[in-house]
Design an enzyme around this catalytic site. Structure first.
Site, short mmCIF file in Angstrom:
data_model
loop_
_atom_site.label_atom_id
_atom_site.label_comp_id
_atom_site.label_asym_id
_atom_site.label_seq_id
_atom_site.Cartn_x
_atom_site.Cartn_y
_atom_site.Cartn_z
N GLY A 124 3.78 -15.40 -6.03
CA GLY A 124 4.88 -14.94 -6.89
C GLY A 124 6.17 -15.64 -6.52
N THR A 145 1.33 -15.73 3.34
CA THR A 145 0.58 -14.55 2.91
C THR A 145 -0.57 -14.31 3.88
OG1 THR A 145 -0.99 -13.58 1.35
CG2 THR A 145 -0.63 -15.91 1.10
N ILE A 146 -0.77 -13.05 4.23
CA ILE A 146 -1.91 -12.75 5.09
C ILE A 146 -3.21 -13.00 4.34
CG2 ILE A 146 -0.66 -11.05 6.48
CD1 ILE A 146 -2.45 -8.89 5.02
N ASP A 147 -3.15 -13.01 2.99
CA ASP A 147 -4.37 -13.13 2.18
C ASP A 147 -4.95 -14.56 2.20
OD1 ASP A 147 -3.68 -10.57 1.49
OD2 ASP A 147 -2.84 -11.12 -0.46
N ARG A 182 -24.12 5.63 13.46
CA ARG A 182 -23.49 5.79 12.14
C ARG A 182 -23.34 4.45 11.42
NH1 ARG A 182 -18.45 9.47 14.26
NH2 ARG A 182 -19.34 11.49 13.75
N MET A 189 -7.57 -5.96 3.94
CA MET A 189 -6.75 -6.43 2.82
C MET A 189 -7.21 -7.81 2.34
SD MET A 189 -2.84 -5.36 3.56
CE MET A 189 -2.21 -3.77 3.00
N GLY A 190 -6.45 -8.40 1.45
CA GLY A 190 -6.78 -9.74 0.96
C GLY A 190 -6.66 -9.88 -0.55
N ARG A 293 -0.57 -6.32 8.65
CA ARG A 293 0.65 -7.11 8.40
C ARG A 293 1.69 -6.95 9.49
NH1 ARG A 293 1.71 -6.01 2.19
NH2 ARG A 293 3.68 -5.22 2.96
O1 F6P Z 1 -0.50 -9.77 -0.44
C1 F6P Z 1 -0.44 -9.17 0.80
C2 F6P Z 1 -0.95 -7.76 0.73
O2 F6P Z 1 -0.87 -7.19 2.02
C3 F6P Z 1 -2.36 -7.61 0.13
O3 F6P Z 1 -3.35 -7.94 1.05
C4 F6P Z 1 -2.32 -6.16 -0.29
O4 F6P Z 1 -3.20 -5.90 -1.37
C5 F6P Z 1 -0.91 -5.98 -0.74
O5 F6P Z 1 -0.13 -6.97 -0.11
C6 F6P Z 1 -0.32 -4.63 -0.42
O6 F6P Z 1 0.95 -4.56 -0.97
P1 F6P Z 1 1.95 -3.36 -0.71
O7 F6P Z 1 2.69 -3.68 0.56
O8 F6P Z 1 2.83 -3.38 -1.90
O9 F6P Z 1 1.15 -2.11 -0.57
#
Ligand code: F6P
Length: 373
Positions: A124, A145-147, A182, A189-190, A293
């Site tokens: 973005g 980005t962590i993604d 279990r 995330m991602g 994060r």
């Molecule tokens: O894009 C980074 C990220 O941490 C994604 O992995 C996750 O889906 C999103 O942001 C979460 O965003 P927010 O901080 O708005 O909950």
């Protein structure tokens, strides 16, 4: 003498502060000045909110970036609301319309005698950076980005830290899963890319990894668990990307706020509930969420961030604009911003790590062929 503005946009990622420090230090060597914009571009678009905080855009001294390389978060603040290209404005009837406020940003930067902007963020933010560069302003992007889903860079900073944390968590879940016999489901995330799940899942020796790129068959996952039972392994670790989706099903979307992207959540819970019914085994879910994060960036992320920051200043010194610094191992190079945006980098099904995982017996929920009754 140049004056550079820096902003951080989108979700925070470990390494943002290291980039900021690197830019300020490298600029100082050239006799340039740096200014920081608060919370994405909100410091410019909503200046009244920052009146009591010294303003929404203010100088960054060497002192203000001292000792921040190892700190998570961002000293500038960030936001994933208020995209200046589609800024939501509420109408009298309560509805919202999006307006383009990018020219206001350029005007404000010029009013502050700023010559160039370094914009740090994900897809973005790189889109916004590209749009601002079309308005005859010098802009360089820094991919975060962590993604790890930004195209045309080997990596984004923040990813390595998220993978390291998720792997440690998976390691810790092994002992409790085994002790209680279990199924432990770990949601990571991602967004719509499975990089964190894949890297952490393989490094953490998960039994099953469910990725957005490979729609899963829950019955087949249950069969994999029965197979493990038969072979004497009475516990299983299932790593679920938040963007994982069942065959013929949808992503688990919790909602969408005005001016924000869709929020994912619940993929792990769904898998856990269904597996508990199908296998009869006690199942627990751990959602790692925003813990991925936070905290200190790894040494790799710090180094990448410092390299990106210095490379962005180098690019400005060379007169480049509308470019993004990018890792093309072993070098950091500059590529056109247009080449980084619009296309998400997802996991390809013949990626070496996917092949490796399959060869190690890790299951992706996508085929029944391995099951011999
Ligand atoms: O894009 C980074 C990220 O941490 C994604 O992995 C996750 O889906 C999103 O942001 C979460 O965003 P927010 O901080 O708005 O909950």
């Amino acid at each position: 003498m140049k004056r550079i503005a820096i902003n951080t946009g989108g979700g925070d990622a470990p390494g943002l502060n290291a980039v900021i420090r690197s830019i300020v230090l490298a600029s100082h060597q050239l006799g340039w000045e740096c200014w920081g914009i608060r919370n994405g571009f909100n410091g410019i678009l909503e200046p009244e909110k920052y009146k009591n905080q010294g303003g929404g855009i203010k100088p960054l001294s060497l002192h203000s970036v001292k000792g921040i390389t190892h700190l998570g978060g961002t000293i500038l603040g960030t936001t994933n609301k208020g995209n200046p290209l589609k800024f939501p404005i509420q109408q009298k009837d309560g509805s919202f319309i999006d307006i383009d406020r990018s020219q206001e940003i350029i005007n404000s930067l010029k009013d502050h005698a700023i010559d160039a902007l370094i914009s740090i963020g994900g897809d973005g933010s790189m889109n916004i950076a590209h749009a601002l560069a079309q308005k005859d302003f010098q802009v360089i992007g820094v991919p975060k980005t962590i993604d790890n889903d930004l195209d045309n860079t080997d990596a984004t900073f923040g990813f390595d830290t998220a993978v390291e944390f998720a792997t440690t968590c998976i390691d810790r879940l092994h002992s409790t899963a085994e002790a209680h016999e279990r199924i432990m489901v770990v949601e990571v995330m991602g967004r719509y890319a499975g990089w964190i799940a894949l890297h952490a899942g393989v490094a953490g020796t998960a039994d099953v990894i469910l990725l957005p790129e490979i729609p899963y068959d829950i019955n087949a996952v249950a069969k994999k668990i029965f197979e493990r039972e038969k072979s004497g392994s009475h516990f299983s670790i299932i790593v679920v990307a938040e963007g994982a989706k069942p065959l013929h099903g949808n992503f688990s979307i919790i909602g969408k706020n005005i001016g924000q992207s869709e929020r994912l959540g619940g993929a792990g819970d769904k898998v856990a509930k269904e597996l508990e019914i199908l296998t009869g085994k006690e199942t627990r879910v751990v959602v790692l969420g925003h813990l991925q994060r936070g905290g200190m960036p790894t040494a790799n992320d710090r180094l990448l961030s410092l390299r990106f920051g210095a490379a962005a200043v180098r690019a400005i010194a060379k007169g480049m604009t509308d470019m993004m610094v990018s890792l093309h191992s072993p070098n950091v190079e500059c590529i056109p911003l247009a080449d980084a945006i619009g296309k998400r980098k997802t996991v390809s099904l013949n990626h070496d790590i996917i092949l490796t995982a399959r060869e190690l017996g890790i299951y992706f929920g996508d085929e029944l062929s391995f099951i011999q009754e």
